[in-house]
Structure formats: structure tokens, C-alpha cells
Design a protein around this motif. Structure first.
Motif: not given
Length: 522
Positions: A134-143
């Protein structure tokens, strides 16, 4: 109040937050982070995940380097009673599709950008093929299309009672898949945290220790160091990426007291005399594990420790730490064996006859104890094959145990070479070949033969500027008195041997390369 054996990760974190809030929990990935700050980050991230629909028994995966975000995501997942799944950084769409799908992950943490690519975007592109994701969590920047890790960390802290107990599944690991498809290995906190809790004193880890894993935290070996540090209230010392050129300087700058690494991390430095006492001045215990440790390498590193000790460890995704050396063990056992059993673990060696082998005799290593997993995820057939009728786990490792209880690993049952019906262990040849001045890394792998069934090929990663021939290796083996049927009949010189994230040679990949090789034969 100290930590206890029967606990969960949130329980341990709360003890340190309450009793030692200003103690350093994380160091090495930017600014130091106190236990109070880590607990606050975990509470905020858990709140953000809960608001996104993540709850007890959901699987949350992470493809992250050794950094603050990895540790925070691990602990926040545990705080919700969810199950943490690790994904190695080198994995791409083929591996990720299988692993995320097999575990049924509902959310995945991934970097917004890395090495010119966007892992978070790549995983997002797989979403249509992964019905549970359901979710991908982007680490270190906006996606676009992902949740922002930074935004989740701005959530109001979630302070709740631990959502899961010691017997609930909190972690699912996957076997390395060096020779077969990876298998899911679920674990409870009782199993793994208990194993770590019982090990800290014997490894001489305390609240003032700085524990560094050079291996990826996504692997059991690396994750074990996080468990150890949290059990003791020590500092998790982070090296986000292993860089051979700067590794010695990184060790000196990070000043760890306990280092957990693979032989391949140290072999080039020792070969080039690039490692000095100054680089290791802070080190009290240096553990080498993950693959066969050449005794000369262990001895060379041990000699550089001012007041420390090199030890070895044997473990698996199925049980965490099965054996390890103790810092006070004699030098000869520390450099040549994987130590003695971890507390409350039992071992036995089983001969080909099926009988328990006496001390000093090689056979298959079997293990049982409270840290051993109950069975593979959604794989009853492999689970049945993995255990004996009387409940011992078949490790697949070949080993022997001496009279004093020290374990020496001698190979893998699946790696035996069967030359015309005569089986032998290739590790014996590898340990001799690695002593040649031109050999940096090596592995002996079987290749098919119409007459004998299998023959042996020695695959070598040579030292820069060095050359080696098959005759050179045969001369060395002859000088050591090795029977001729064990001599390799082909030699592959490769720019790099394929390795797992923990620097273990991928023998299956090597075997595939031998289908159409450019070799020296004789």
C-alpha cells in the motif's frame, strides 16, 4: 532498571529512555543521537505509520543502508506490533518483486535516491504487481507517489503500551539464496532478543561500548549487533557504506569497541599492509564471520590489537548466534575456530551413518535451542526437510567439535565436490589457495562433466598486478600433500567474485558462469 531477557524491542528502548536518556544510542551517521531522541523519533514515526494504516502483524519492509533511518524504522515497526522485513541494498526489481510479494509487505522504506537511481521509485513501479503493498516511504528526499519519511517524523508522538508480546513475530528474514531461492524465516522477540541478551556479557558488551557492524544491518549478522547494543544500552555505531579505500580511516574515526565484519572486509587491508595499530586502537573485540576465516588473516588482525581480541562467530538467519569465541579464549582457538555454543544452545555433529559423531570427527552440524526458528514462511516442505524427527535443525554446514567444545566449520553439505563418486570438501583447497601471494579471494565450485559427473574449478579474484596459473595452484597443493583428486582442473580469473551483501561468495552465480567459461584447464 536493566533490560530483561523476556522483553520486546520497545521494552528495551523504554528502559534506556527512562534510565539513561542522555546516553548516546546512535553514532556515526551525522550527529550523535541520544536514547531520549531515538525514542522520540520512534514514537513519531510509529504514529505516522499508524495513521497510514499500519498496525499489528502487518509486514513493513526496509531497503535502507546502515543508518539512523534503518534503526528508527526497525524500532517503530516493533512499536506497532508489526513485522519488520529486511531487503538488501543491491537488490533490484527481480529480487524485490519476489521478496516483498512473498512476505506480503504492506509498506516499504527505501531511499529516494542512491547511485543515480531512485529505489523508492523502482519499488513504487512494482506496486501494481504486489497486491499487499500500500505504501512506499521515501527516505532522504521527495518522490511523487510515496509517503515522506521526513513528514512521518513530524507526527505527534505515539505513546502506547507495547502492541506485541515476546512470543509474537517481530521480524522476518530471508536466507541469502547463494544456491537456491531465498526462504522466509520468521522470528519472535523471545527467540532473538533472548539470544542477544544472554550473549552481551560473554562478548563483554556494556553500556559504554560502541558496537559497529561493517556488514549490512539488513542481514542477520548486522542486525544481531543492533540487538546486542540495545540489550546492553550501548551505542549503535554506524558505517553507512563500506568503502575499501577509506575503511581503515573509518575505523579510526568511529572508534568502536566492538567490530563485527567479514573476512573479505579486512583481507585487502592486511594484504597491502594498510591496517595499523592506530586504526584499531579503540577495538576490544573484533569478530570475523559470514564465511570461512583463514587463520593467517585472523592472526594478522589480532596482532594489531593493542588490548583486544579477534574472535569468530557462527550463525544463521534461522537461529542468530549459534557459537562465538570469547575474548578470553586462547589465541589458537580464537583464530582457528568459531568458538563455543551461545548460552542455552545445543549442537551435535551427525556422521553419514546418522549417528552422532565423536569429538574431532566431521559431519553435518545440527542445532537446537530457544533461538532456533519454528519453520519457514509458507513453506512446509522445506520446513519438514530442515528438521530431524527429534527436533534438531539441520544447518547444512559441515563441521567438527573438539573435546573442549570448540566448533570448526569445514564447509557446506551442498558444496561437496562429487568427482566420479568420490566426495570431498573444497574448503580444504580454498584455505591453501588463499595463501598464494596472488590470490585475494577464491572459491572452488563444481562444474558438470560427462565422464565423472563433476569436476572442480578454482575461481580467483587476483590481487592487483598479480598473475596466477593453474600450475601455480597445483604446485602449492602438491607441496601441502593434498591428494590429486582434490586438485582443481580449471581456473577462472575474475575481476571480482560475486558476493552477497555480507561478503559471502555466491557459489550459485559462479556455477552459472562456468557454463561458458574462459578458463585454464589441465
Amino acid at each position: 532498571m536493566p533490560t530483561t531477557e523476556l522483553a520486546t524491542l520497545p521494552d528495551w528502548l523504554e528502559v534506556h529512555r527512562r534510565e539513561r536518556p542522555d546516553a548516546v544510542a546512535i553514532s556515526g551517521d551525522g550527529a550523535d543521537v541520544s536514547y531520549a531522541e531515538l525514542a522520540d523519533d520512534v514514537a513519531r514515526l510509529a504514529a505516522g505509520l499508524a495513521a497510514s494504516g499500519i498496525g499489528k502483524n502487518d509486514v513493513v519492509a526496509a531497503q535502507l543502508p546502515n543508518g539512523r533511518a534503518f534503526v528508527t524504522a526497525f524500532l517503530a515497526t516493533a512499536a506497532l506490533g508489526a513485522i519488520f522485513q529486511t531487503l538488501h541494498m543491491p537488490y533490484r526489481s527481480k529480487e524485490l518483486r519476489y521478496l516483498i510479494g512473498h512476505a506480503g509487505a504492506k509498506a516499504v522504506f527505501a531511499l529516494a535516491a542512491a547511485g543515480g537511481a531512485s529505489p523508492a521509485s523502482d519499488i513504487l513501479a512494482l506496486k501494481a504487481e504486489l497486491p499487499t503493498l500500500e505504501h512506499v516511504v521515501g527516505v532522504g528526499g521527495a518522490v511523487d507517489g510515496t509517503l515522506s519519511y521526513a513528514a512521518l517524523l513530524r507526527s505527534e508522538p505515539l505513546r502506547v503500551e507495547t502492541a506485541a508480546g515476546p512470543d509474537d513475530t517481530y521480524l522476518v528474514l530471508y536466507t541469502s539464496g547463494t544456491t537456491a531461492e531465498p526462504k522466509g524465516v520468521p522470528h519472535s522477540a523471545r527467540a532473538f532478543l533472548g539470544n542477544a541478551f544472554r550473549s552481551v556479557a560473554e562478548l563483554e558488551i556494556g553500556p559504554d561500548s560502541r558496537v559497529l557492524s561493517v556488514a549490512a544491518l539488513s542481514h542477520l549478522y548486522g542486525l544481531f549487533t543492533v540487538h546486542l547494543a540495545l540489550a546492553a544500552g550501548a551505542t549503535i555505531t554506524l558505517l553507512p557504506a563500506f568503502q575499501p579505500a577509506s575503511f581503515a580511516q573509518d575505523l579510526e574515526a568511529l572508534a568502536p569497541t566492538h567490530v563485527f565484519a567479514a573476512p573479505a572486509h579486512f583481507a585487502p587491508l592486511v594484504a597491502e599492509s594498510a591496517l595499523t595499530e592506530a586504526h584499531l586502537r579503540s577495538v576490544e573485540v573484533l569478530c570475523l564471520s559470514g564465511t570461512t576465516v583463514p587463520p593467517p588473516l585472523a592472526a594478522a588482525v589480532d596482532a594489531l590489537l593493542d588490548d583486544g581480541a579477534v574472535i569468530q562467530l557462527w550463525g544463521m538467519s534461522e537461529l542468530q548466534a549459534g557459537t562465538f569465541g570469547r575474548p578470553q579464549d586462547p589465541l589458537e582457538t580464537r583464530i582457528a575456530t568459531a568458538g563455543r555454543v551461545s548460552p542455552r544452545t545445543e549442537l551435535r555433529i551427525v556422521a553419514e551413518t546418522g549417528e552422532t559423531a565423536p569429538a574431532g570427527v566431521e559431519g553435518e552440524l545440527e542445532v537446537r535451542g530457544p533461538s532456533v526458528f519454528a519453520g519457514y514462511l509458507n513453506n512446509p516442505a522445506e520446513t519438514e526437510r530442515a528438521f530431524t524427527p527429534d527436533g534438531w535443525f539441520r544447518s547444512g554446514d559441515l563441521a567438527r567439535i573438539d573435546q573442549a567444545g570448540y566448533l570448526t566449520l569445514t564447509g557446506r553439505t551442498k558444496e561437496l565436490i562429487n568427482r566420479g563418486g568420490v566426495k570431498y570438501n573444497p574448503v580444504e583447497v580454498e584455505l591453501i589457495a588463499i595463501t598464494h601471494q596472488a590470490v585475494l579471494h577464491c572459491a572452488v565450485v563444481a562444474y558438470p562433466d560427462a565422464v565423472l559427473g563433476e569436476r572442480a574449478c578454482l575461481c580467483v579474484e587476483a590481487r592487483p598486478g598479480q598473475a596466477i596459473t593453474l600450475d601455480d595452484i597445483r604446485t602449492l597443493l602438491e607441496a601441502r600433500g593434498v591428494a590429486k583428486y582434490k586438485w582443481p582442473e580449471r581456473l577462472e580469473i575474475l575481476p571480482n567474485l560475486p558476493m552477497t551483501p555480507t561478503r559471502k561468495v555466491m557459489r550459485g552465480a559462479l556455477a552459472a558462469m562456468l557454463i561458458t567459461p574462459k578458463t585454464q584447464q589441465g
